[in-house]
Design a protein around this motif. Structure first.
Motif, PDB file in Angstrom:
ATOM      1  N   GLN A 269       0.833  -1.215   0.000  1.00 13.35           N
ATOM      2  CA  GLN A 269       0.000   0.000   0.000  1.00 13.35           C
ATOM      3  C   GLN A 269       0.857   1.251   0.000  1.00 13.35           C
ATOM      4  O   GLN A 269       0.602   2.192  -0.743  1.00 13.35           O
ATOM      5  N   ALA A 270       1.893   1.257   0.836  1.00 18.47           N
ATOM      6  CA  ALA A 270       2.698   2.470   1.002  1.00 18.47           C
ATOM      7  C   ALA A 270       3.415   2.834  -0.295  1.00 18.47           C
ATOM      8  O   ALA A 270       3.572   3.998  -0.639  1.00 18.47           O
ATOM      9  N   VAL A 271       3.871   1.817  -1.005  1.00 17.81           N
ATOM     10  CA  VAL A 271       4.602   2.048  -2.248  1.00 17.81           C
ATOM     11  C   VAL A 271       3.612   2.276  -3.395  1.00 17.81           C
ATOM     12  O   VAL A 271       3.948   2.858  -4.414  1.00 17.81           O
ATOM     13  N   GLY A 272       2.384   1.796  -3.198  1.00 16.78           N
ATOM     14  CA  GLY A 272       1.389   1.910  -4.253  1.00 16.78           C
ATOM     15  C   GLY A 272       1.553   0.817  -5.293  1.00 16.78           C
ATOM     16  O   GLY A 272       1.296   1.024  -6.465  1.00 16.78           O
ATOM     17  N   ALA A 273       2.022  -0.354  -4.848  1.00 21.46           N
ATOM     18  CA  ALA A 273       2.247  -1.459  -5.789  1.00 21.46           C
ATOM     19  C   ALA A 273       1.234  -2.561  -5.504  1.00 21.46           C
ATOM     20  O   ALA A 273       0.997  -2.908  -4.354  1.00 21.46           O
ATOM     21  N   LYS A 274       0.641  -3.080  -6.566  1.00 22.90           N
ATOM     22  CA  LYS A 274      -0.249  -4.217  -6.405  1.00 22.90           C
ATOM     23  C   LYS A 274       0.119  -5.265  -7.453  1.00 22.90           C
ATOM     24  O   LYS A 274       0.040  -4.991  -8.637  1.00 22.90           O
ATOM     25  N   ASN A 275       0.547  -6.422  -6.976  1.00 21.84           N
ATOM     26  CA  ASN A 275       0.884  -7.522  -7.883  1.00 21.84           C
ATOM     27  C   ASN A 275       1.900  -7.107  -8.938  1.00 21.84           C
ATOM     28  O   ASN A 275       1.777  -7.457 -10.105  1.00 21.84           O
ATOM     29  N   GLN A 276       2.894  -6.337  -8.519  1.00 22.54           N
ATOM     30  CA  GLN A 276       3.961  -6.010  -9.449  1.00 22.54           C
ATOM     31  C   GLN A 276       5.146  -6.938  -9.174  1.00 22.54           C
ATOM     32  O   GLN A 276       5.008  -7.894  -8.418  1.00 22.54           O
ATOM     33  N   VAL A 277       6.266  -6.709  -9.836  1.00 23.10           N
ATOM     34  CA  VAL A 277       7.368  -7.660  -9.684  1.00 23.10           C
ATOM     35  C   VAL A 277       8.622  -6.976  -9.158  1.00 23.10           C
ATOM     36  O   VAL A 277       8.858  -5.788  -9.375  1.00 23.10           O
TER      37      VAL A 277
END
Lengths: 417, 184
Positions: A269-277
């Motif tokens: 959440q903090a980085v704003g990443a969802k299911n990335q690599v």
């Protein structure tokens, strides 16, 4: 999925991507043909509705997916054992531009400038524990595409805990905190700076990875939090690793992916990443797309291989996780905050069909009803969190998305004329 | 703004809307239809159909960017025409190759997965991970459907370098789709 689906989905990508890639025109301008035109326009009755694709859902026996029988609190889940007919649902209006008043505040206000840095966002929720110091009241801006005008509104801005202000800020919108990320592409020069800007050891647990070769996955693994921290400590010794662009050395990139490598799932959440690599290549590179940009750092072969060996030695085989599911059926009733759906159209034996009450929790869902886009008799697909309880087997509560669809038996795209 | 003025003409149902559109975007639309269809007659016909469809869509629509609004229509109508040609076993030129190339990007586990919106979002995310050069080449090939030779000319590269770049990007896309599907 077919190649055609990719061709069709590309049609709807962001305007900026399309215009940036536009080839220079090599043909001469055509003659103006508008006379014929007007005649055609005057008697025109056809409407070519380009129908885009959509989904056979949910996969009944997808490998690697475990079917949980209870939720985290132990409440029993309803398990769907019915035989589906394999029908394909196709969706017909890929992009609805909602009137300004039918959007939520976070959809309306996508831009904010804080201390001279422009941020874009609104789509991602941030839990209160990730919200830091107040940055005061700031003016956010949003463009009304139908009314064709900009709007401004003040919101309180906050720092994101552990994330450099030049990377992201949060806005408090309707009692929720929403993440806004710096709009400009500005890759940190070293891995150390990248790690520090996002406090990655805290914010990005490296607890799930796949083993890959030539861009294809060979297996899924899980690691403990302690092992994840150990990997971050190993990466800590590579702080000076420089940012590199694959452009500089495309042959290397190709060769790198020929050898077996591991790819961590990057969700934060903090980085704003969802299911990335977050990929470790044994040739000595880290490659990641967190934050929606591509970043590559050269950490050296030894470090990369040590990390891969450590991860493999401490991992257990795992199963793939799904976090959304889809229900397709015919709408039999609508109310302000819910609709009733009959899914017999997706069953091999229609008698297996079931009625579901689908709760529509906010304006992003209820607007389909209030604008008459979804009505009784329509076929719709409902994307939800996959949780239906055994004691309320007809209630679907956590709905993310709603779309009108059409059913095709042969799996082909429908073109309506 | 130019677009606003033209869109106002459509809303006023003024026939000059079409002439104005052609004056400004005729070359752009024709370039798309010609590239896809490969012959002047079809390209002109579909370009005209593009304006017709725009006339039917505006109002009620008010596109934010008329250029890409027309580009999308032109591309879709040209593809429809090519599919019609393919069904009749007539040549569909570049489009046939494009489909063959993209087929290799689809992970076998995803044969059943088709959701335009989700796929569009994935593709946007994927495209943003690419370098500017790789992204331009990919979109010139798979959005504008330019022949390899034309891309090579546009980018001052050899044809084999363009092919190699496209191959690498497709392999990346395949990996990306696999990763995304694994976590859906």
């Amino acid at each position: 999925m077919k190649a055609k689906n990719i061709v069709d989905a590309l049609e709807h990508i962001d305007d900026a991507l399309i215009t940036d890639a536009e080839p220079k025109v090599v043909k001469t301008k055509p003659k103006i043909l508008w006379i014929r035109w007007v005649a055609v326009a005057a008697c025109a009755v056809i409407a070519v509705g380009a129908v885009a694709l959509l989904p056979k859902v949910p996969p009944v026996d997808e490998p690697f997916v475990s079917t949980p029988t209870t939720d985290d609190s132990g409440r029993a889940l309803w398990v769907d054992t019915r035989v589906k007919n394999g029908a394909t649902a196709t969706q017909d209006d890929a992009a609805i531009v909602w009137p300004w008043d039918s959007q939520t505040l976070y959809e309306q206000y996508n831009y904010v400038t804080v201390d001279g840095i422009k941020y874009f966002g609104g789509g991602q929720v941030l839990s209160p524990s990730l919200v830091g110091a107040s940055l005061g009241t700031q003016t956010a801006a949003g463009y009304d595409e139908i009314g064709e005008q900009w709007h401004e509104r003040a919101f309180e801005a906050f720092a994101v805990v552990g994330v450099a202000q030049k990377r992201s800020v949060a806005l408090k919108i309707a009692d929720e905190y929403r993440l806004y990320r710096a709009e400009a592409y500005d890759p940190p020069a070293t891995l150390g700076a990248f790690v520090d800007d996002y406090s990655l050891p805290t914010h990005l647990p490296l607890t799930a990875f796949s083993e890959n070769r030539r861009y294809s996955e060979q297996g899924y693994y899980a690691l403990t939090d302690a092992a994840s921290q150990a990997i971050w400590r190993m990466l800590e010794t590579c702080r000076e690793a420089a940012f590199v662009s694959w452009e500089q050395d495309m042959k290397t990139e190709q060769a790198m992916h020929d050898t077996e490598y591991i790819s961590f799932t990057a969700t934060s959440q903090a980085v704003g990443a969802k299911n990335q690599v977050f990929t470790i290549l044994p040739g000595g590179y880290i490659e990641t797309n967190i934050g929606s940009w591509g970043y590559v750092y050269r950490i050296g072969e030894q470090a990369a291989q040590e990390i891969i060996a450590y991860a493999k030695a401490h991992a257990v085989h795992a199963e793939r996780q799904r976090d959304t599911h889809t229900l397709v059926g015919t709408v039999t009733a609508v109310a302000e905050d819910r609709l009733t759906l009959d899914d017999s159209v997706m069953m091999q034996d229609p008698a297996d069909g079931k009625m579901f009450t689908v709760m529509l929790s906010d304006i992003t869902l209820t607007r389909y009803i209030t604008h008459g886009i979804i009505k009784v008799g329509d076929t719709v697909s409902v994307v939800y969190d996959g949780i239906i309880y055994a004691d309320t087997p007809d209630l679907v509560e956590n709905v993310y998305d709603l779309q009108e669809v059409h059913i095709a038996e042969d799996g082909d795209v429908l073109i309506m004329e | 703004m130019q677009d606003e003025r033209i869109i106002e003409l459509y809303w006023a149902r003024a026939e000059t809307a079409i002439a104005e559109t052609q004056k400004v975007y005729g070359g752009y639309v024709y370039a798309i239809t010609y590239r896809l269809l490969g012959n002047e007659e079809d390209a002109r016909e579909i370009a005209n159909d593009t304006y017709l469809k725009a006339w039917n869509l505006i109002p009620p629509q008010r596109p934010a960017l008329l250029r890409t609004f027309l580009g999308r229509i032109a591309r879709q109508l040209s593809i429809n025409r090519l599919e019609h040609a393919m069904a009749k076993k007539r040549g569909a030129g570049e489009y046939t190759y494009v489909l063959e190339e993209l087929q290799g990007c689809i992970p076998s586990s995803q044969e059943d997965f088709v959701d335009t919106l989700v796929l569009r979002d994935m593709l946007e995310r994927f495209l943003r991970t690419l370098s500017e050069g790789a992204r331009r080449i990919f979109l010139q090939r798979y959005w504008y459907m330019c022949p390899i030779a034309e891309i090579a000319r546009q980018c001052s590269m050899s044809e084999s370098a363009v092919k190699m770049q496209l191959l690498r990007t497709r392999e990346k896309l395949r990996e990306f789709l696999q990763k995304e599907e694994a976590l859906r």
